[in-house]
Design an enzyme around this catalytic site. Structure first.
Site, mmCIF file in Angstrom:
data_model
loop_
_atom_site.group_PDB
_atom_site.id
_atom_site.type_symbol
_atom_site.label_atom_id
_atom_site.label_comp_id
_atom_site.label_asym_id
_atom_site.label_seq_id
_atom_site.Cartn_x
_atom_site.Cartn_y
_atom_site.Cartn_z
ATOM 1 N N CYS A 151 0.795 -1.235 0.000
ATOM 2 C CA CYS A 151 0.000 0.000 0.000
ATOM 3 C C CYS A 151 0.824 1.280 0.000
ATOM 4 O O CYS A 151 0.538 2.212 -0.746
ATOM 5 C CB CYS A 151 -0.904 0.050 1.226
ATOM 6 S SG CYS A 151 -2.108 -1.261 1.343
ATOM 7 N N ILE A 265 17.376 -30.052 12.045
ATOM 8 C CA ILE A 265 16.774 -28.730 11.804
ATOM 9 C C ILE A 265 17.242 -27.732 12.850
ATOM 10 O O ILE A 265 17.227 -28.027 14.044
ATOM 11 C CB ILE A 265 15.234 -28.839 11.833
ATOM 12 C CG1 ILE A 265 14.740 -29.487 10.546
ATOM 13 C CG2 ILE A 265 14.580 -27.478 12.021
ATOM 14 C CD1 ILE A 265 13.249 -29.660 10.494
ATOM 15 N N GLY A 267 16.832 -23.779 11.969
ATOM 16 C CA GLY A 267 15.908 -22.654 11.778
ATOM 17 C C GLY A 267 14.659 -22.999 10.999
ATOM 18 O O GLY A 267 13.739 -22.190 10.896
ATOM 19 N N THR A 269 14.193 -23.057 7.915
ATOM 20 C CA THR A 269 13.951 -22.196 6.747
ATOM 21 C C THR A 269 14.109 -22.951 5.433
ATOM 22 O O THR A 269 13.712 -22.449 4.384
ATOM 23 C CB THR A 269 14.912 -20.993 6.750
ATOM 24 O OG1 THR A 269 16.259 -21.484 6.768
ATOM 25 C CG2 THR A 269 14.673 -20.105 7.948
ATOM 26 N N VAL A 271 13.806 -26.851 5.372
ATOM 27 C CA VAL A 271 12.869 -27.991 5.478
ATOM 28 C C VAL A 271 11.435 -27.499 5.556
ATOM 29 O O VAL A 271 10.529 -28.071 4.945
ATOM 30 C CB VAL A 271 13.217 -28.866 6.709
ATOM 31 C CG1 VAL A 271 12.137 -29.922 6.956
ATOM 32 C CG2 VAL A 271 14.571 -29.535 6.511
ATOM 33 N N ASP A 367 23.506 -18.747 -2.275
ATOM 34 C CA ASP A 367 24.405 -17.597 -2.470
ATOM 35 C C ASP A 367 25.779 -17.814 -1.846
ATOM 36 O O ASP A 367 26.755 -17.182 -2.255
ATOM 37 C CB ASP A 367 23.783 -16.336 -1.847
ATOM 38 C CG ASP A 367 22.828 -15.634 -2.807
ATOM 39 O OD1 ASP A 367 22.901 -15.898 -4.015
ATOM 40 O OD2 ASP A 367 22.005 -14.827 -2.335
ATOM 41 N N SER A 1025 -11.384 4.664 -7.672
ATOM 42 C CA SER A 1025 -10.836 5.869 -7.021
ATOM 43 C C SER A 1025 -11.907 6.874 -6.596
ATOM 44 O O SER A 1025 -11.593 8.039 -6.351
ATOM 45 C CB SER A 1025 -9.829 6.578 -7.952
ATOM 46 O OG SER A 1025 -8.830 5.691 -8.362
ATOM 47 N N VAL A 1027 -14.416 6.245 -4.079
ATOM 48 C CA VAL A 1027 -15.136 5.798 -2.874
ATOM 49 C C VAL A 1027 -15.378 6.962 -1.916
ATOM 50 O O VAL A 1027 -16.493 7.161 -1.431
ATOM 51 C CB VAL A 1027 -14.364 4.661 -2.161
ATOM 52 C CG1 VAL A 1027 -15.200 4.088 -1.022
ATOM 53 C CG2 VAL A 1027 -14.003 3.556 -3.149
ATOM 54 N N GLU A 1206 -5.885 4.876 -8.044
ATOM 55 C CA GLU A 1206 -5.435 4.161 -9.238
ATOM 56 C C GLU A 1206 -4.571 5.024 -10.156
ATOM 57 O O GLU A 1206 -3.689 4.517 -10.842
ATOM 58 C CB GLU A 1206 -6.642 3.652 -10.024
ATOM 59 C CG GLU A 1206 -7.442 2.625 -9.263
ATOM 60 C CD GLU A 1206 -8.805 2.397 -9.869
ATOM 61 O OE1 GLU A 1206 -9.224 1.236 -9.909
ATOM 62 O OE2 GLU A 1206 -9.442 3.360 -10.300
#
Length: 1274
Positions: A151, A265, A267, A269, A271, A367, A1025, A1027, A1206
Site C-alpha cells: 500500500c 533442523i 531454523g 527455513t 525444510v 548464495d 478511485s 469511494v 489508481e
C-alpha cells in the site's frame, strides 16, 4: 538419557506450558488460534513477506547475554521454542495500556494504509531497537528488508524509522556541501513563489521518547532454568511425527545413528518450505538445542572455523568483525561472503537459518556455497564412528555419494581458510529484485597468482542457478592455469566456461539466454576487479584499465533515502477546528500498529465452526472424466465435500452478460478453476483431505494461453468497441513518416497482503445468514449468497470492518468463494470459515491483465502526431515514444476534446508538466545524465518524464450512487456508516473529517463501525478511485439534513454543546437520525457513435524518474522520482500523498520487476513472494519528492477534491521509460541505431539482453522450436 516431554516458553511475559505438543504445529497458528494473539498475520506462509514477524529472545548462560532476533512465525515449529521468550506486537504496547514509541511513530508518520503488514513492520523495527537503540539508516533499511508492503510505497515507514536515528530527516549525503533539505529540493530553488516545501506531515517533537528501560524484561525463570537446571533432551510426538531436541553432541549423534534419514533442523527455513509447499514429510525431526560445539568460533593459524549451528546473521556479524581486524589480503573470502550475506533473504530468515543448514541444503541458487567452494572450505563431520573432514567442492555440492555426508553423520563446523597474498576472491549475483530475492545466477570466483607477474597459478569458478546444483567450471579453470591475466585470457575463459557450463533451452526457471550472458558477464567483472587491484599494487607491470571498463566496477548509485512533500496550506478563513485539508492520521493507524485492528480471519472461532478449502483444476482445458472423493471423505475430521452436483441449479450466478459457474461440472477452462470444496473440522484436516481428491482429466484442444493464440482462434468475450475521431485514413496520406509496431505488457498479481478471507455464520432462525468477508462489494456478496441459498436478500447480511488490501482483486471472485462457503454453512447449519493460502489465492484469482497493443502512428518531421490507429487487446494503455519534445507538442491544449468528444480543460495538466519540469530540474539533470553516459560505458543513466490524464467516472449514473446513515446520540456523540469499504485508502478517516466539518464537532466525537448491508443497502462496489468522493457526498447530505432539522434549536442556544442540542431535539420529538444520498455523477457514452460524457473529471499529474542501469547484469536502481499531482482541494494530504506514493511504487513494480510465469501447459509458476517479486524497501527511489498542485478551481465534487488511488499507478512507467532511455544510450554507444521496442515488465533479463555487446553475441542461441521452454509469455 534424561528426557522431558513438556514444552515451556514465554509469550509477551506470560508463561506457556504445553504437555501434548504436535511437532507439526508452527508458531503462527499457535499464536493466532490457541493464544488468540491475532496481531501476528498470515501473509504467505513461507517467510517471504514479513507479516508474521515476531521477536525471539534467548539467554546464553555461557556468555550471560540475551540475543533478540526477528523471526517469521510461519516457519517456527513451537517445539523449537523451549526456554525462549516470544514477543508479539501485542506484547510491546496497546491502546489499553500504553503504546510503544515504534507503534506511535509508524501510525503518526502515516506509515499504515490497509495496515495488514504493519504489525510485522513494527516488530522488525522494535527488534532492531532492542539491539541498537540508536540505529543507523543502513541498519533500519536492512531490518525492514524482509517485510513487504503493497500500500504505502515505504516512504512514510522510512520516515517513521528515521525518527529513531541519531541523524534523522535528510539523506545524510551532502553532495557539493549542500543538504537535500536546504534551499528547497536538492539545493534547487523552489518553483513557485509562496509555495515553500510544506512542514512535515507529523510533529516529531510530540512523539514519546524511546526508553529502553521500559521494555519487557527477559523472564528471570528462563535465566535460572538455563543456568541452574540440568539440560534434558526433549521428545515430543504425535500420531504422525516425532521430534527430538538433544542438548549434547553425544545425544545428537545417537539420534542421528538411530534415525539416519531424519533431517537435522535449526531454523526450519529450508525444510519448512519443502514440507509446506512441496508436500515433503519427515516422520522424525532432530533439532539440536544449544549444543556448544555447533556454535564455535575458532581463529586458527590458517583460517576461521565456524560452527554449523550459527545463524547466518551471526556469521555476518563475526565476519564483519574479522575483516576489521585482519589485513585485507587475508580476508578476501570473508569480504565476498559478507557481500552476499547483505542481500540474502530478509533479516528474519538470516537470523533463523543456520550456516550448516544453508550448506547441507545445497539449493541450486545458494548464495554462499559458490563462494565457499572456490574458497577451498572444508567441512568437519562427526558420527558415532568418529571425525571426518571433507572438502566443500563440486562433488559434495552435486551430492556424489563418495563426497557427501553419510546418513549417520552431522556437520559440526566449517573451516574457511584465510586468503593469501596475490589471491583474490569475488562474489556476484543477479536477482529479480536487489534484496531478499533468490538469485537468477550467482557466482564465486578465486584466482591465485603466487609470486609470478600476473600468471595464473590457481583458478576456481563456481556458479549457482544454472543447473540442478552449484556448478564448478573445473576443466575451464585447469586449462587457464599458466596463462597471463590479460584480455586474451579473458576471451578464452569466456568461451571455455560457456562450453563447460552449458544450459539447456528448457532449463527450469527459464531466462536461459540471460543466464548464459550473466555467466560470462560475471567473469568479465571479475577480470576487471582483479586487474584494477593488480594495477594499484604494481603499476609498472600491470597496464591501466581502459577508461570505458572502469564503470563496470562498483555498485549502482546508492545513498540514504530522502524525500520532500509539498502540499496545500489551508486558507486563513478556514475554522481552526475544521479538519478538512489537514494531514489527519488514519483512523485505524494506531490499531494497525498495535495489532488490535480486526481483519476477517482475526474474528474468534464460532462454536462448531468448520473450515472449507477448495480443490482446483490442474489442467488448463480438459474434460473431467471422474472425481474420486472416497479417500478424502474417509480422512479424520472431514465432514463433507461440496461438488457441482450438490449445488445443482444454483451453481452459477449472472452479474454481467454471462453466468459464471462456481464449481466445474464436466469441463475445466484454466488451471486453478474450482472443482470441489472440502469441509472439515480444522484447516489442517481440510488441506490434507483436499490433496487426496482424485480427478481424472482428458485434455482438450485448443489450449489458448497467449493473446496471440486468442486472436488466432478468434476467442473473445465481448463485442469489439471502437473510438474514432476525425478521418484517420486521410491523415495518413499527408504525414511525413509512419511508425508501426506492437508492445506487450505483462500482467500483475494484486498481491494484497490479506488473502481472500470469509466467515459465514447461520443465525439459526428465519434462515438468516451473516457473511463476514474481505470484499470491495458487499452488495454483490449479499446477492450471490441469497441466490445460491434461494433466499431473499433481506435474510443475508454482509459485514466488512476493513480489508487488508484489495486493488480490484476482491470483487467478483470473492463472491464465488462466499457463495460456496455459504452453501456449505447452510447445508450443515454450522459456521464455515474459508481463508485462502497465498499460493491458492494467486492461482485461483485474476489480476491486472496482460495486453497487446498494435499501433500505427503518422507524424510530421517536427514531431506532431496527426494520425494514430491502435488495436488494444485487454483494454490497456499504450505509449509510443519517450521523446520529451514529442510529448509536449502533442499534449492537450487548455480547452480541448478527448477522442470520445468530451470537452476538457487541460490547464492543470500543462501546469503539472511545467512544475514537474521545474522541480525536477529536468534540463540540468538531462545534461548531467548525458555527461555521465559519455563517461561510463558499462553503467548508464536514463531520465524520463511522463504526463498523466486519468479519467474518473464509472460509466453510468447508477454505478456512482451512494448512501450514508448518520445517527446523533443523546450524549452528543455521532455514529456514521456508509457504503464504502475501507481497504487502506483512508475512506473512513475522510468520512469522519466530513462529519466533523459539517456538524462542526471534534473528530473525537465521531465513530464509524464498519460497512454492512444491514445499515446501508444496495451500495456499489468500492473502486475506481471514487469511494471517498461518492460516499462523502452522501455523508455530507445526511449531515446537512440533520443540521437543517436542528438549526432552530442551535440558533436558540448557540453556545450549547451537541449533548444539549441532542437532548432538546429528543425532547421536541425531532429525529436525530438521517439518511444521506448521492445520485451519482452524470455519465454516459454512446459506443455506436463513439462519443459521450463518461467521466466527471480528470486527475492530472506528471512524474520524472532517473535510473541507473548496469549494462552487464541488467540491474537497475531508481535514483530519484519527482511527482506533481493535481488533486483538487485535498481532504487529507497525508492520505492523498500516501495514495500517490503507494500507487506509483505498485506501478513501478508492474512496469519493471513483477513478472508472472506460466508453464506451456498453463500452470502458474509464480505463486508466492519467493517467485513473484513486488517492490521492497530497496526498490523505493533514493530521492522521492511529491508535490500537490495548489487548488485552482471549484467543482461539484466533495469539497472540490479529486479521487486518487489508481491514477498514480501509471506514473510508475516513468521508471520504465527512464530505463528505456538508459538502454537506448547503451545501444547508441555500441552502434545499434533504429527503433527499440521493449516490453513490460522491463526486468533485469530484458535490460541486459537489450544492451547488446560482445558477450550477448558470444552465447549460444537455441533455434525456435528446438526445445520446450520452461515458461511462455502470456
Amino acid at each position: 538419557m534424561d528426557r522431558a516431554s513438556e514444552l515451556l516458553f514465554y509469550v509477551n511475559g506470560r508463561k506457556v506450558i504445553e504437555k501434548n505438543v504436535d511437532p507439526e504445529t508452527m508458531l503462527l497458528p499457535y499464536l493466532r488460534k490457541k493464544l488468540r494473539l491475532t496481531g501476528t498475520k498470515y501473509g504467505c506462509g513461507g517467510g517471504g513477506c514479513g507479516a508474521c514477524t515476531v521477536m525471539i529472545s534467548r539467554y546464553n548462560p555461557i556468555t550471560n547475554r540475551i540475543r533478540h532476533h526477528p523471526a517469521n512465525a510461519c516457519l517456527i515449529p513451537i517445539c523449537s521454542l523451549y526456554g525462549t521468550a516470544v514477543t508479539t506486537v501485542e506484547g510491546i504496547g496497546s491502546t489499553h495500556t500504553r503504546i510503544h514509541p515504534v507503534q506511535e511513530r509508524i501510525a503518526k508518520c502515516h506509515g499504515t494504509q490497509c495496515g495488514f503488514c504493519t504489525p510485522g513492520m513494527v516488530m522488525s523495527i522494535y527488534t532492531l531497537l532492542r539491539n541498537h537503540p540508536e540505529p543507523t539508516l543502513d541498519q533500519l533499511t536492512d531490518a525492514l528488508g524482509g517485510n513487504l508492503c503493497r500500500c504505502t510505497g515505504y516512504r512514510p515507514i522510512i520516515d517513521a524509522c528515521k525518527t529513531f536515528c541519531e541523524t534523522s530527516g535528510c539523506c545524510q549525503s551532502k553532495e557539493n556541501g549542500v543538504c537535500c533539505l536546504d534551499q528547497g529540493i536538492n539545493g534547487l530553488p523552489e518553483f513557485e513563489e509562496g509555495s515553500k516545501t510544506s512542514p512535515k506531515l507529523f510533529a516529531e517533537e510530540e512523539f514519546l521518547p524511546l526508553d529502553p528501560t521500559q521494555e519487557l524484561i527477559f523472564p528471570p525463570e528462563l535465566m535460572i532454568m538455563a543456568e541452574k537446571q540440568p539440560q534434558r533432551t526433549r521428545v515430543f510426538g504425535s500420531e504422525r511425527m516425532m521430534w527430538f531436541s538433544p542438548v549434547t553432541l553425544k545425544e545428537l549423534l545417537e539420534f542421528k545413528f538411530k534415525y539416519p534419514q531424519a533431517p537435522v533442523i535449526m531454523g526450519n527455513t529450508s525444510v519448512g518450505p519443502q514440507v509446506k509447499f512441496k508436500g515433503v514429510f519427515h516422520p522424525v525431526i532432530i533439532s539440536p538445542d544449544r549444543i556448544e560445539e555447533l556454535s564455535v568460533v575458532n581463529h586458527t593459524h590458517n583460517g576461521l572455523t565456524l560452527g554449523a549451528g550459527l545463524s547466518l546473521a551471526q556469521v555476518k556479524d563475526i565476519l564483519a568483525d574479522v575483516v576489521q581486524k585482519l589485513p585485507e589480503e587475508k580476508t578476501q573470502t570473508y569480504h565476498a561472503l559478507l557481500k552476499h550475506l547483505g542481500t540474502l533473504a530478509g533479516s528474519q530468515i538470516r537470523n533463523m537459518a543456520s550456516l550448516g543448514g544453508h550448506i547441507i541444503s545445497r539449493h541450486l541458487d545458494s548464495d554462499l556455497n559458490p563462494i565457499l567452494a572456490v574458497g577451498n572450505c572444508t567441512l568437519n563431520l562427526l558420527s558415532k564412528e568418529g571425525k571426518r573432514q571433507i572438502p566443500l567442492n563440486e562433488q559434495f555440492l552435486s551430492k556424489c555419494p563418495n563426497a557427501d555426508l553419510k546418513p549417520q553423520e552431522i556437520l559440526v563446523s566449517v573451516n574457511i581458510p584465510y586468503s593469501r597474498k596475490l589471491e583474490f576472491v569475488s562474489a556476484f549475483r543477479q536477482a529479480q529484485r536487489q534484496e531478499n530475492a533468490l538469485a537468477i545466477v550467482n557466482s564465486g570466483m578465486r584466482v591465485f597468482f603466487g609470486e609470478g607477474h600476473g600468471i595464473i597459478r590457481e583458478l576456481s569458478i563456481s556458479y549457482g542457478g544454472v543447473g540442478p546444483a552449484t556448478i564448478c567450471a573445473k576443466n575451464s579453470c585447469q586449462k587457464l592455469i599458466g596463462r597471463h591475466w590479460n584480455e586474451e585470457m579473458l576471451d578464452t575463459a569466456c568461451r571455455l566456461v560457456l562450453e563447460e557450463v552449458s544450459l539447456s533451452g528448457s532449463a527450469p526457471g527459464g531466462k536461459v539466454e540471460f543466464k548464459r550472458t550473466l555467466i560470462i558477464s560475471f567473469l568479465f567483472k571479475f577480470y576487471l576487479e582483479v586487474s584494477q587491484i593488480l594495477k594499484k599494487m604494481d603499476p609498472v607491470h600491470y597496464p591501466s584499465l581502459a577508461d570505458k571498463y572502469e564503470s563496470a566496477l562498483g555498485d549502482l548509485h546508492s545513498k540514504h533515502h530522502c524525500s520532500t512533500l509539498k502540499y496545500q496550506h489551508m486558507g486563513p478563513k478556514q475554522h481552526p477546528e475544521d479538519p478538512i485539508g489537514h494531514p489527519i492520521m488514519h483512523l485505524s493507524g494506531v490499531k494497525h500498529a498495535t495489532g488490535e485492528a480486526i481483519y476477517c480471519d482475526d474474528m474468534p472461532p464460532v462454536d462448531q465452526e468448520l473450515f472449507l478449502t477448495f480443490v482446483t483444476s490442474s489442467r488448463a482445458h480438459a474434460k473431467i472424466m471422474s472425481i474420486d472423493l472416497s479417500e478424502a471423505l474417509s480422512m479424520p475430521g472431514v465432514v463433507d465435500i461440496i461438488t457441482a452436483e450438490h449445488l445443482s441449479d444454483v451453481n452459477s450466478f449472472c452479474f454481467f452478460t454471462e453466468a459464471e459457474e462456481f464449481l466445474a461440472t464436466d469441463k475445466v477452462f484454466c488451471v486453478g478453476q474450482l472443482v470441489c470444496a472440502v469441509l472439515a473440522d480444522s484447516e489442517v484436516q481440510a488441506k490434507r483431505a483436499a490433496k487426496q481428491v482424485k480427478i481424472v482429466y482428458q485434455d482438450l484442444e485448443p489450449l489458448i494461453l497467449t493473446i496471440e493464440e486468442a486472436i488466432q482462434h478468434n476467442s473473445f468475450f465481448e463485442p469489439e468497441r471502437k473510438l474514432e475521431y476525425g478521418n484517420v485514413d486521410e491523415a495518413f496520406k499527408v504525414v511525413d513518416q509512419i511508425l508501426e509496431g506492437e508492445i506487450h505488457m505483462g500482467g500483475q498479481e494484486h498481491f494484497y497482503m490479506e488473502t481472500q478471507s470469509m466467515l459465514v455464520v447461520p443465525k439459526g432462525e428465519d434462515q438468516e445468514m451473516d457473511v463476514y468477508v474481505s470484499t470491495q462489494f458487499p452488495k454483490y456478496i449479499q446477492d450471490i449468497v441469497a441466490s445460491t441459498l434461494k433466499l431473499p436478500a433481506n435474510k443475508v447480511m454482509c459485514h466488512v470492518k476493513r480489508v487488508g488490501g484489495a486493488f480490484g482483486g476482491k470483487v467478483f471472485k470473492t463472491g464465488v468463494f462466499a457463495a460456496v462457503t455459504a452453501f456449505a454453512a447452510n447445508k450443515h447449519g454450522r459456521a464455515v470459515r474459508c481463508v485462502l493460502e497465498r499460493g491458492e489465492d494467486m492461482l485461483i484469482t485474476g489480476g491486472r491483465h496482460p495486453y497487446l497493443g498494435k499501433y500505427k502512428a503518422g507524424f510530421m518531421n517536427d514531431g506532431r502526431i496527426l494520425a494514430l490507429d491502435m488495436e488494444h487487446y485487454n483494454n490497456a494503455g499504450n505509449s509510443l515514444d519517450e521523446s520529451l519534445f514529442v510529448r509536449m507538442i502533442n499534449m492537450y491544449k487548455e480547452i480541448d476534446q478527448t477522442p470520445y468528444k468530451q470537452e476538457i480543460n487541460a490547464k492543470n495538466l500543462i501546469q503539472c508538466w511545467r512544475e514537474c519540469m521545474a522541480v525536477s530540474s529536468y534540463s540540468l539533470r538531462k545534461a548531467a545524465v548525458e555527461k555521465f553516459n559519455a563517461e561510463n560505458y558499462w553503467k548508464k543513466k536514463g531520465l524520463a518524464m511522463v504526463p498523466l490524464k486519468y479519467p474518473v467516472g464509472l460509466g453510468s449514473r447508477a454505478a456512482g450512487q451512494a448512501a450514508a446513515l448518520v445517527h446523533v446520540y443523546l450524549d452528543g456523540s455521532v455514529l456514521v456508516t456508509h457504503g464504502g469499504i475501507e481497504m487502506g485508502q483512508g475512506v473512513h478517516t475522510k468520512m469522519i473529517q466530513v462529519v466533523s466539518r459539517e456538524l462542526r464537532m471534534p473528530i473525537s466525537n465521531v465513530h464509524l463501525r464498519g460497512t454492512s448491508t444491514e445499515t446501508v443497502p444496495n451500495a456499489n462496489a468500492s473502486g475506481g478511485s471514487v469511494v471517498a468522493d461518492l460516499n462523502g457526498l452522501a455523508v455530507k447530505d445526511a449531515c446537512q439534513t440533520l443540521l437543517k432539522r436542528l438549526e432552530p434549536i442551535i440558533s436558540k442556544n448557540p453556545k450549547g454543546t451537541w449533548k444539549d442540542w441532542a437532548q432538546t431535539a429528543f425532547d421536541e420529538s425531532i429525529s436525530l437520525s438521517a439518511v444521506g444520498y448521492f445520485r451519482g455523477y452524470e455519465s454516459d457514452i454512446n459506443w455506436e457513435k463513439g462519443e459521450g460524457h463518461p467521466f466527471e473529471y480528470f486527475v492530472y499529474g506528471a512524474a520524472c524518474s532517473e535510473v541507473e542501469i548496469d549494462c552487464l547484469t541488467g540491474d537497475h536502481k531508481n535514483i530519484r522520482t519527482d511527482i506533481v499531482m493535481d488533486v483538487g482541494c485535498s481532504i487529507n494530504p497525508a492520505i492523498d500523498i500516501g495514495q500517490i506514493e503507494g500507487a506509483f511504487i505498485q506501478g513501478m513494480g508492474l512496469y519493471t520487476i513483477e513478472e508472472l510465469n506460466y508453464s506451456p501447459q498453463g500452470v502458474l509458476h509464480t505463486r508466492g513472494p519467493d517467485q513473484y517479486k513486488i517492490p521492497a524497501i530497496c526498490d523505493t527511489p533514493t530521492e522521492f519528492h511529491i508535490s500537490l498542485l495548489p487548488p485552482s478551481e471549484n467543482s461539484n465534487t466533495l469539497y472540490s477534491s479529486k479521487g486518487l488511488g489508481e491514477s498514480g499507478v501509471f506514473l510508475g512507467c516513468s521508471v520504465f521509460f527512464a530505463i528505456h532511455d538508459a538502454v537506448s544510450a547503451a545501444r547508441r554507444e555500441r552502434g545499434l541505431h533504429g527503433p527499440l521496442s521493449l516490453n513490460s515488465p522491463l526486468t533485469p533479463e530484458k535490460i541486459r539482453m537489450a544492451c547488446e555487446d560482445k558477450f550477448t553475441k558470444m552465447i549460444p542461441r537455441d533455434e525456435p522450436g528446438s526445445c520446450v521452454p520452461w515458461n511462455v509469455p502470456i
